[in-house]
Design an enzyme around this catalytic site. Structure first.
Site: not given
Ligand code: ASP
Length: 351
Positions: A238-241, A261-263, A210
């Site tokens: 799915r959508v992340g942060d 950035t990360g999980t 990212t």
């Protein structure tokens, strides 16, 4: 005489407590965190990443040096990184389990706390520009999927075929991920080149990449932005942060700017970006203290499979001082202030 002495004392006191002058401008950039170790990064690939981070500083720094706005610097740097197949954003994004590239991005203007985001877009060449258009030219903060794409078209943003985002390296990562999870491997997307005979030789196995930028301009305005393809093999929309304001991105003049950035699941649960800013604003923590605390919280949070949260953040404080923190073996990252020397680091133990 006594008056003079008192005045001198007052002046001395003021000098002792005066903070160092803020830089005219500053910028901090990341290109994703993950299992980035010396052993699995060849010198050539390492040099490519360091050069890309230097390009990001040069692009952003020249806009800020010329008196450009922090929002302009953030957008310009992220657009360039979205075009660079090294990063998991725009071209070079990771694939969903269905073999698609679904892109997320967000941007925030700390001078007004206006924000914009898009999620799950598949045909917009520069998702960060779509996020900026949402911020500046709509009444909304977040648009998703086909609606976000329809809006991007009305704004005259560049639209591409989904195959534009394809890279062999990310496709091979998807195949590995699906095999490991006993899931079917989809057809290569339309427009993708034919499969190579030899397995792709990219040495890294990290799924991240990212990109994010925080900038402080000559008027003291802070902006932050983040852009991503999400995580390899993601399913079900799915959508992340990254497109979630307060989780992956936040900016507030005089306080902070953050990109994470990360999980993403952990970063959303912890509310990473806003929590860092709140600690700085209300607890008097420095950017470094707040970043360290919140990354420790991410690492203490467990997922349903028992795995802990992992990733990193870049932060600027209200006067443009940079900090970063991560609990992964590495994070591509770089920072520079007006007239200063660039700092570019990859591995967690670099000083
Ligand atoms: N945070 C991103 C997401 O969860 C991924 C990343 O930063 O690498 O979508």
């Amino acid at each position: 005489m006594r008056l003079l002495a008192a005045l001198a004392l007052l002046a001395l006191g003021a000098c002792a407590t005066a903070p160092a002058p803020a830089p005219r401008w500053s910028i901090v950039v990341h290109g994703g965190a993950g299992v980035i170790e010396r052993a699995n990064l060849t010198p050539d690939v390492e040099a490519q990443y360091r050069a890309a981070m230097q390009r990001a500083l040069t692009t952003g720094g020249s806009i800020l040096e010329a008196g450009g706005s922090s929002v302009d610097a953030v957008e310009a740097v992220i657009r360039e990184m979205e075009d660079d197949p090294l990063f998991n954003a725009g071209r070079g994004a990771v694939f969903t389990a269905e073999g698609r590239n679904e892109l997320d991005a967000s941007i925030m203007d700390g001078s007004t706390r206006a924000a914009g985001a898009v999620a799950g877009v598949t045909v917009v060449r520069h998702p960060i520009s779509a996020a900026r258009a949402v911020m500046e030219r709509s009444r909304h903060v977040m648009l998703v999927g086909s609606g976000a794409e329809a809006f991007a078209r009305t704004q005259g943003l560049e639209i591409v075929e989904p195959g534009y985002f394809f890279t062999e390296r990310r496709w091979q990562q998807l195949e590995q991920n699906l095999r490991a999870n006993n899931l079917p491997i989809p057809q290569r997307p339309a427009g993708a080149p034919p499969a190579p005979r030899a397995e792709n030789a990219w040495p890294d196995d990290h799924q991240f990449g990212t990109v994010g930028v925080v900038a402080y301009d000559t008027r003291g305005n802070i902006a932050a932005g983040t852009s991503t393809g999400g995580t390899t093999g993601k399913r079900w929309g799915r959508v992340g942060d990254s497109p979630v304001i307060g989780a992956g991105t936040y900016a507030q003049n005089g306080v902070c700017g953050v990109s994470a950035t990360g999980t993403g699941e952990f970063f959303i649960r912890v509310g990473v970006a806003r929590d860092i800013c709140a600690r700085m604003q209300f607890n008097g923590e420095s950017a470094q203290e707040a970043a360290d605390h919140v990354i420790a919280e991410v690492g203490a949070a467990l997922g349903s499979d028992g795995a802990a949260g992992d990733g990193g953040v870049i932060v600027l404080d209200g006067r443009g001082t940079a900090a970063w923190a991560m609990n992964t073996p590495g994070m591509y990252r770089a920072t520079q202030t007006a007239g200063g020397t660039p700092v570019i680091q990859i591995f967690a133990d670099e000083e």
